[in-house]
Design a protein around this motif. Structure first.
Motif, PDB file in Angstrom:
ATOM      1  N   THR A 232      28.698  44.066  71.599  1.00  0.00           N
ATOM      2  CA  THR A 232      29.971  43.968  70.890  1.00  0.00           C
ATOM      3  C   THR A 232      30.060  42.620  70.188  1.00  0.00           C
ATOM      4  O   THR A 232      29.720  41.586  70.777  1.00  0.00           O
ATOM      5  N   ILE A 233      30.498  42.628  68.929  1.00  0.00           N
ATOM      6  CA  ILE A 233      30.764  41.404  68.181  1.00  0.00           C
ATOM      7  C   ILE A 233      32.259  41.341  67.901  1.00  0.00           C
ATOM      8  O   ILE A 233      32.838  42.295  67.370  1.00  0.00           O
ATOM      9  N   THR A 234      32.889  40.245  68.291  1.00  0.00           N
ATOM     10  CA  THR A 234      34.313  40.044  68.044  1.00  0.00           C
ATOM     11  C   THR A 234      34.504  38.817  67.166  1.00  0.00           C
ATOM     12  O   THR A 234      33.979  37.747  67.469  1.00  0.00           O
ATOM     13  N   VAL A 235      35.239  38.964  66.093  1.00  0.00           N
ATOM     14  CA  VAL A 235      35.551  37.855  65.198  1.00  0.00           C
ATOM     15  C   VAL A 235      37.056  37.608  65.255  1.00  0.00           C
ATOM     16  O   VAL A 235      37.855  38.501  64.973  1.00  0.00           O
ATOM     17  N   VAL A 236      37.433  36.391  65.660  1.00  0.00           N
ATOM     18  CA  VAL A 236      38.839  36.002  65.701  1.00  0.00           C
ATOM     19  C   VAL A 236      39.185  35.345  64.371  1.00  0.00           C
ATOM     20  O   VAL A 236      38.668  34.277  64.035  1.00  0.00           O
ATOM     21  N   SER A 237      40.051  36.006  63.606  1.00  0.00           N
ATOM     22  CA  SER A 237      40.353  35.533  62.261  1.00  0.00           C
ATOM     23  C   SER A 237      41.756  35.959  61.875  1.00  0.00           C
ATOM     24  O   SER A 237      42.228  37.032  62.275  1.00  0.00           O
ATOM     25  N   GLY A 238      42.431  35.119  61.102  1.00  0.00           N
ATOM     26  CA  GLY A 238      43.742  35.466  60.598  1.00  0.00           C
ATOM     27  C   GLY A 238      43.687  36.269  59.325  1.00  0.00           C
ATOM     28  O   GLY A 238      44.725  36.669  58.786  1.00  0.00           O
ATOM     29  N   ILE A 239      42.509  36.509  58.822  1.00  0.00           N
ATOM     30  CA  ILE A 239      42.329  37.227  57.569  1.00  0.00           C
ATOM     31  C   ILE A 239      41.530  38.497  57.835  1.00  0.00           C
ATOM     32  O   ILE A 239      40.463  38.456  58.450  1.00  0.00           O
ATOM     33  N   LYS A 240      42.038  39.617  57.384  1.00  0.00           N
ATOM     34  CA  LYS A 240      41.308  40.876  57.517  1.00  0.00           C
ATOM     35  C   LYS A 240      40.206  40.914  56.465  1.00  0.00           C
ATOM     36  O   LYS A 240      40.471  40.886  55.265  1.00  0.00           O
ATOM     37  N   GLN A 241      38.974  40.947  56.889  1.00  0.00           N
ATOM     38  CA  GLN A 241      37.873  40.873  55.942  1.00  0.00           C
ATOM     39  C   GLN A 241      36.623  41.473  56.550  1.00  0.00           C
ATOM     40  O   GLN A 241      36.599  41.807  57.734  1.00  0.00           O
ATOM     41  N   THR A 242      35.591  41.594  55.761  1.00  0.00           N
ATOM     42  CA  THR A 242      34.320  42.094  56.263  1.00  0.00           C
ATOM     43  C   THR A 242      33.375  40.926  56.538  1.00  0.00           C
ATOM     44  O   THR A 242      33.528  39.836  55.989  1.00  0.00           O
TER      45      THR A 242
END
Length: 255
Positions: A232-242
């Motif tokens: 599983t890869i989790t990216v914590v970001s305030g912007i919805k992006q690829t």
């Protein structure tokens, strides 16, 4: 086709391999200690030790001068400190010559016998690099996928993650986590990420880089055993992006 440092030694008219030993599994270095409160011992470590590869063969020459040249060529290629040894197609060991004998035979000037032994401190044969890749949407979601690891022993891959959605500036990513499902091991890398910034998790050399510079991380570098490996890869970001990921590794084999 058998090659040592690129020199073919089995079907070349100048060389012949008569005996070859390489299929034996390396010895396992077991480390254990007694347990004071119960019978038996506790296993501490069980890594594989070095492997030896043995060649016995002949060197030919139509004239004494040609035989001398062919002996020189064989010795030059065998003596390379860390030499590539290819026996089975698509796989190669890295070995170091530990001993080589070429008995002198005065009754023949067109052939010489030889014996050579190589030590491979890394006991595995490696296949060509395999790569899988994907694209993930960041934000509150996580990407759960699986890959199939080839070989007969664990792989230690390189995982590259690249933020997408822009060409420069802050991508909004503040943390990336990679979860190895079979063992529950987790790598966490915090910080800021610009667009098109490569983050590389090197499971073989035990470090993490951003644009080639090593950065701090938390967690454990996992071993990817042969077969299907979920992760599983989790990216914590305030912007919805690829963002894009790529995992590369070399399959390991005992032979």
């Amino acid at each position: 086709m058998i090659t040592v440092n690129g020199l073919q030694i089995d079907t070349n008219i100048n060389y012949l391999v008569e005996e070859l030993e390489y299929k034996t599994m390396p010895a396992r270095n077991l480390v254990y200690e007694p347990i004071s409160t119960r019978p038996g011992d506790k296993m501490i470590a069980y890594e594989w030790g070095q492997k030896e590869i043995y060649f016995k063969g002949r060197i030919f020459g139509s004239t004494p001068a040609e035989l001398q040249t062919n002996v020189d060529t064989l010795q030059k290629n065998f003596a390379v400190p860390f030499v590539s040894i290819s026996i089975d197609e698509g796989r190669a060991y890295t070995g170091t010559l530990s001993e080589m004998s070429i008995p002198t035979q005065f009754y023949t000037l067109s052939m010489a016998e030889y014996e050579a032994r190589f030590v491979c401190v890394d006991p595995f044969a490696y296949g060509t690099t395999l790569t899988v890749s994907g694209t993930v949407v960041s934000g509150t979601t996580t990407y759960s996928g699986q890959i199939t690891i080839s070989g007969t022993q664990f792989a230690e891959p390189t995982l590259t993650i690249i933020p997408g959605g822009g060409s420069s500036g802050d991508s909004g990513i503040r943390q990336i986590q990679i979860y190895h499902s079979p063992t529950g091991e987790l790598i966490t890398v915090s910080g800021t990420y610009n667009y098109l910034t490569n983050m590389v998790v090197d499971y073989n050399n035990f470090y993490v880089t951003k644009d080639g510079l090593q950065v701090d991380y938390q967690g454990i570098f996992s071993r990817f055993e042969p077969g299907v490996v979920p992760f599983t890869i989790t990216v914590v970001s305030g912007i919805k992006q690829t963002y894009n990921w790529k995992l590369s590794y070399q399959p390991r084999y005992f032979q």
